[in-house]
Scaffold this motif. Structure first.
Motif, PDB file in Angstrom:
ATOM      1  N   SER A 135       0.821  -1.213   0.000  1.00  0.00           N
ATOM      2  CA  SER A 135       0.000   0.000   0.000  1.00  0.00           C
ATOM      3  C   SER A 135       0.854   1.262   0.000  1.00  0.00           C
ATOM      4  N   SER A 136       2.083   1.177   0.493  1.00  0.00           N
ATOM      5  CA  SER A 136       2.953   2.368   0.460  1.00  0.00           C
ATOM      6  C   SER A 136       4.078   2.197  -0.526  1.00  0.00           C
ATOM      7  N   ARG A 137       3.763   1.447  -1.600  1.00  0.00           N
ATOM      8  CA  ARG A 137       4.877   1.073  -2.451  1.00  0.00           C
ATOM      9  C   ARG A 137       5.542   2.229  -3.179  1.00  0.00           C
ATOM     10  N   HIS A 138       4.894   3.360  -3.190  1.00  0.00           N
ATOM     11  CA  HIS A 138       5.542   4.469  -3.874  1.00  0.00           C
ATOM     12  C   HIS A 138       6.290   5.360  -2.916  1.00  0.00           C
ATOM     13  N   SER A 139       6.168   5.088  -1.603  1.00  0.00           N
ATOM     14  CA  SER A 139       6.837   5.947  -0.627  1.00  0.00           C
ATOM     15  C   SER A 139       8.237   5.418  -0.341  1.00  0.00           C
ATOM     16  N   VAL A 140       9.034   6.258   0.298  1.00  0.00           N
ATOM     17  CA  VAL A 140      10.425   5.872   0.621  1.00  0.00           C
ATOM     18  C   VAL A 140      10.441   4.684   1.575  1.00  0.00           C
TER      19      VAL A 140
END
Lengths: 314, 520
Positions: free
Chosen positions: A117-122
């Motif tokens: 779900s946070s795959r685009h975050s650092v």
């Protein structure tokens, strides 16, 4: 029921192949049993006593016959029934592998959901990178590093075995003693599996999140958490359950390397000793138990599909 | 996300909670009673010591049982259950006078009936039966006397009775059944310095001091043999203080001994024994049936370089081609023939033997089979290079112990790595160098050696035996059936606060001498 009977030919096939492999390996159980100081004529006597000079097909037939009767034979080295030896060592393995299993499924799947779900975050990317690193590290290496750090350097955790041998703990002290001994091996075993479940659940969930019905759910204005858990995760569940279910079958032998490194007295260490001492009945006994467990676990996974996804019918 | 953090924190907290219950780092919980925990690589699995020759079985049995006689730390035969003996009828009759008042661990009195029962059992089904085959009778005329009669005079019966597999068993518990199927094997009753306490398969066997032991009381109250098959884990356990000793079979790598020298808590010890590690030739195969080829191989191997490079210089290289080593001081012949390192001579010998070099510089191909062990792979890489230099191309093959035995016993080898224990009494030379020796798989046969070995075993006079063994050493060195490379060095590491370890104590026989002396 029908599928339950399918387990039998699978187990028999496993037993046959393993029987052939063990006997093909060089080395005579009699020489190991008698020991290095024993003269050759004594070794040959032991060889005869163990029934090893009978023709191979005869040994095989005798073994299969006894397995079908539920008798796993007598261990060459322990001189006691294989079934009772395995049952004796099973609890230690189950304690270790189920602790590691629960830890790795809980952490692995949870972190996998987070990573997806946070795959685009650092943070999401960092999680994924760490998972890849830990997935690649061999368990024995993790184990030895933990031993050196927490056992030898810091001296906060015991390095070997399931309990302290010099002191006789009783009651709650004994439970605490075992718990302390469990920390490092369970961690070592869990780390690789956490990484595996993390990567797998992440991939499965990412695939589900890319589906058109997710776009629809978001367009409907649903909360992101509902999108992920109610819609995407449920659909991602089938592959995740498959992987988890398949690995349940290996709860018995999957901890072998960890057990050897930590001297944990379970089935894995038993197998290691049995192989070096060419204890054929014991080796075969462990194979039979594992084959049965893996087959039953696969069967359970199949059945669970019908529960998870009503569209699946056999 | 926040929920995740809480969950992770809770888990971490739970884990650290487990950790904090441990006593402060660096301190062992004070142990009362005094306990010595010793590591051995394998589980003896309740095997009977008359039937199973494995090291761990013999080692544990040596602390629970007694023999009629035993070896002291100089490899001399001294009293144990027999306090004295008379040798009569030109060494054909041995009358043993047993120590009085000895009790079994279950309180029953020990008597000559137990000794007779045991010796008869060994002659029937023990692994030492071939070494007792010359006995004609064992009698127990009274509870404190055992009379052993032999067909031929024997100068080595005492050494045989002190060796492995000769533990005296209680007749009242073992009579009338098979030795290795007796449930007492799992909770043994002996007359030794330690009594059986507890056995956990795969983990440890623990013994407690025998309060009624007929010799000096053990120095510690409890002795635990911990089964640790992996040397790295065993070393970690030693350094973490969970065990107090790594025994000689744990396989401590020699380079680690160097490291332990500088550890203030630990004391490494090592001593060369009577075993030699070397290469055994299959003398039925060409070209190894040619002495010149064997000599060339010995001259091509730089033994000193091997011990210094591979083994940190700790074990000593052999100084001659003979079968005995300085550890058996009374029988060792210092100036036995050697074939010193000399590659030029080696090349010349091979030329003479009709093995010229081909265009690639190779004279012949062969294989060396060796057993896995610390340093062995490295040693053989060096050997391979050294033999390549004289034109012998070697293929190396590594095996575990069981597979090695299979190859060896089937004589399925050209060159094989072997280490043979020919002590503490040199009569064991017959196992390796007599034509019918059960460890003579290379096919060595010298009728003179056979005769000398027989003669030497039939006299008790040490001077006579020495003369005969000197001749054997000369003959074997001249024949060169094996290339002895280095002298087996037994290495152990002990915690400094458990002093008392003597070198040469066989199979852990003197653990009763170890005391706990806490360091300041």
């Amino acid at each position: 029921m029908r599928r339950l009977f399918a387990v039998v030919p699978v187990v028999l096939a496993v037993v046959t192949i393993n029987f052939a492999l063990i006997h093909a390996a060089p080395g005579d159980p009699a020489s190991v049993l008698a020991g290095p100081e024993a003269p050759l004529d004594y070794v040959l006597e032991v060889h005869h006593r163990l029934g090893l000079d009978q023709p191979l097909w005869q040994q095989y037939a005798l073994y299969i016959g006894s397995v079908l009767r539920g008798d796993l034979g007598t261990s060459f080295g322990h001189r006691s029934p294989v079934a009772s030896i395995i049952l004796d060592r099973l609890p230690a393995t189950l304690l270790l592998s189920s602790t590691a299993f629960i830890l790795s499924v809980a952490l692995g799947v949870t972190l996998g959901i987070f990573a997806a779900s946070s795959r685009h975050s650092v943070l999401g990317r960092l999680t994924e990178t760490l998972a890849m690193i830990f997935y690649s590290i061999p368990t024995f290496f993790v184990g030895l590093v933990l031993i050196l750090l927490f056992g030898v350097a810091l001296r906060v955790l015991p390095v070997q075995g399931i309990s302290t041998v010099a002191v006789n703990y009783a009651g709650m002290d004994a439970v605490g003693d075992v718990a302390r001994h469990l920390v490092m091996p369970a961690t070592a075993l869990a780390i690789v599996n956490i990484a595996a479940y993390l990567r797998f659940s992440r991939a499965s969930l990412v695939e589900a999140l890319d589906k058109p019905y997710i776009r629809t759910a978001r367009a409907k204005g649903l909360h992101e958490r509902t999108v992920i858990f109610r819609h995407a995760f449920r659909n991602a569940l089938i592959p995740i359950v498959t992987v988890i279910g398949l690995r349940v079958g290996f709860l018995v032998t999957g901890a072998a390397v960890t057990e050897i490194v930590f001297g944990w007295p379970g089935i894995g260490l038993l197998m290691y000793e049995a192989i070096f001492s060419r204890d054929y009945p014991l080796i075969m006994g462990v194979f039979v138990v594992t084959a049965v467990m893996v087959s039953l676990a696969n069967l359970a996974v199949d059945i669970s599909y019908e529960v998870i996804d009503p569209r699946i019918r056999y | 996300m926040r929920k995740l953090a809480v969950l992770a924190g809770a888990l971490l907290f739970a884990l650290t909670g487990c950790v904090q219950q441990q006593t402060p780092a660096g301190q062992e919980k004070p142990r009362t009673p005094t306990t010595l925990v010793v590591a051995v690589p394998n589980d003896p699995k309740g095997a009977n010591p008359l039937v199973d020759a494995n090291n761990e079985v013999q080692g544990v049995a040596n602390n629970i049982y007694s023999k009629l006689v035993r070896f002291d730390s100089t490899a001399k035969v001294v009293p144990d259950l027999a306090e004295s003996w008379d040798i009569q009828d030109q060494s054909r009759t041995f009358v043993f006078h047993l120590t009085k008042g000895v009790l079994w661990h279950d309180g029953q009195p020990f008597s000559s009936a137990d000794a007779k029962f045991t010796l008869d059992s060994i002659r029937q089904s023990g692994f030492q039966k071939s070494r007792l085959q010359d006995l004609t009778s064992v009698e127990a005329p009274d509870p404190n006397t055992v009379v052993v009669k032999l067909k031929n005079p024997s100068g080595v019966l005492l050494a045989v009775l002190a060796d492995a597999g000769e533990h005296i068993l209680p007749k009242h518990l073992y009579e009338g059944g098979k030795l290795d199927e007796n449930p007492n094997n799992l909770k043994p009753i002996g007359t030794g310095p330690f009594k059986f306490d507890d056995y956990r398969p795969g983990q440890f066997i623990s013994l407690v001091a025998n309060e009624k032991y007929f010799r000096a009381h053990a120095g510690v109250d409890k002795l635990v043999f911990r089964f640790l098959p992996q040397i790295q884990s065993a070393e970690a356990a030693l350094e973490a203080g969970e065990i107090q000793a790594l025994t000689q079979w744990s396989g401590v790598p020699f380079r680690d001994l160097v490291r332990y020298e500088s550890n203030p808590r630990l004391a490494p010890v090592h001593w060369g024994n009577w075993s030699t590690n070397g290469i055994v030739f299959n003398l039925t195969l060409k070209p190894f049936n040619d002495h010149r080829v064997r000599e060339a191989i010995m001259r091509a191997i730089d033994r000193k370089k091997i011990t210094e490079t591979v083994y940190s210089g700790i074990p000593r290289p052999t100084t001659n081609a003979g079968p005995l080593q300085p550890a058996i001081a009374w029988a060792y012949k210092q100036d036995t023939l050697d074939y010193p390192y000399d590659t030029a001579k080696a090349q010349a010998l091979l030329d003479e033997a009709g093995l010229p070099k081909d265009s690639a510089g190779i004279r012949t191909h062969t294989t060396i089979d060796y057993i896995s062990g610390p340093g062995n792979a490295d040693m053989f890489l060096l050997v391979k290079d050294m033999l390549k230099a004289i034109g012998i191309d070697v293929e190396l093959k590594e095996y575990d112990q069981a597979a090695w035995f299979a190859k060896f016993n089937k004589k399925d080898f050209a060159l094989i790595f072997g280490g043979f224990g020919v002590g503490p009494d040199p009569d064991k030379l017959r196992l390796v160098y007599s034509s019918t020796g059960s460890f003579n798989q290379g096919g060595y046969s010298n009728p003179q050696v056979d005769q000398l070995l027989d003669q030497a075993s039939q006299t008790s006079n040490l001077d006579d035996r020495r003369t005969l063994y000197y001749k054997v050493q000369d003959l074997v060195a001249a024949d060169l059936p094996q290339v002895p490379i280095w002298i087996f060095e037994q290495a152990e590491v002990w915690a400094k606060d458990y002093p008392g370890r003597q070198p040469f104590s066989l199979y852990l026989t003197d653990l009763a001498n170890i005391k706990y002396v806490p360091s300041k």
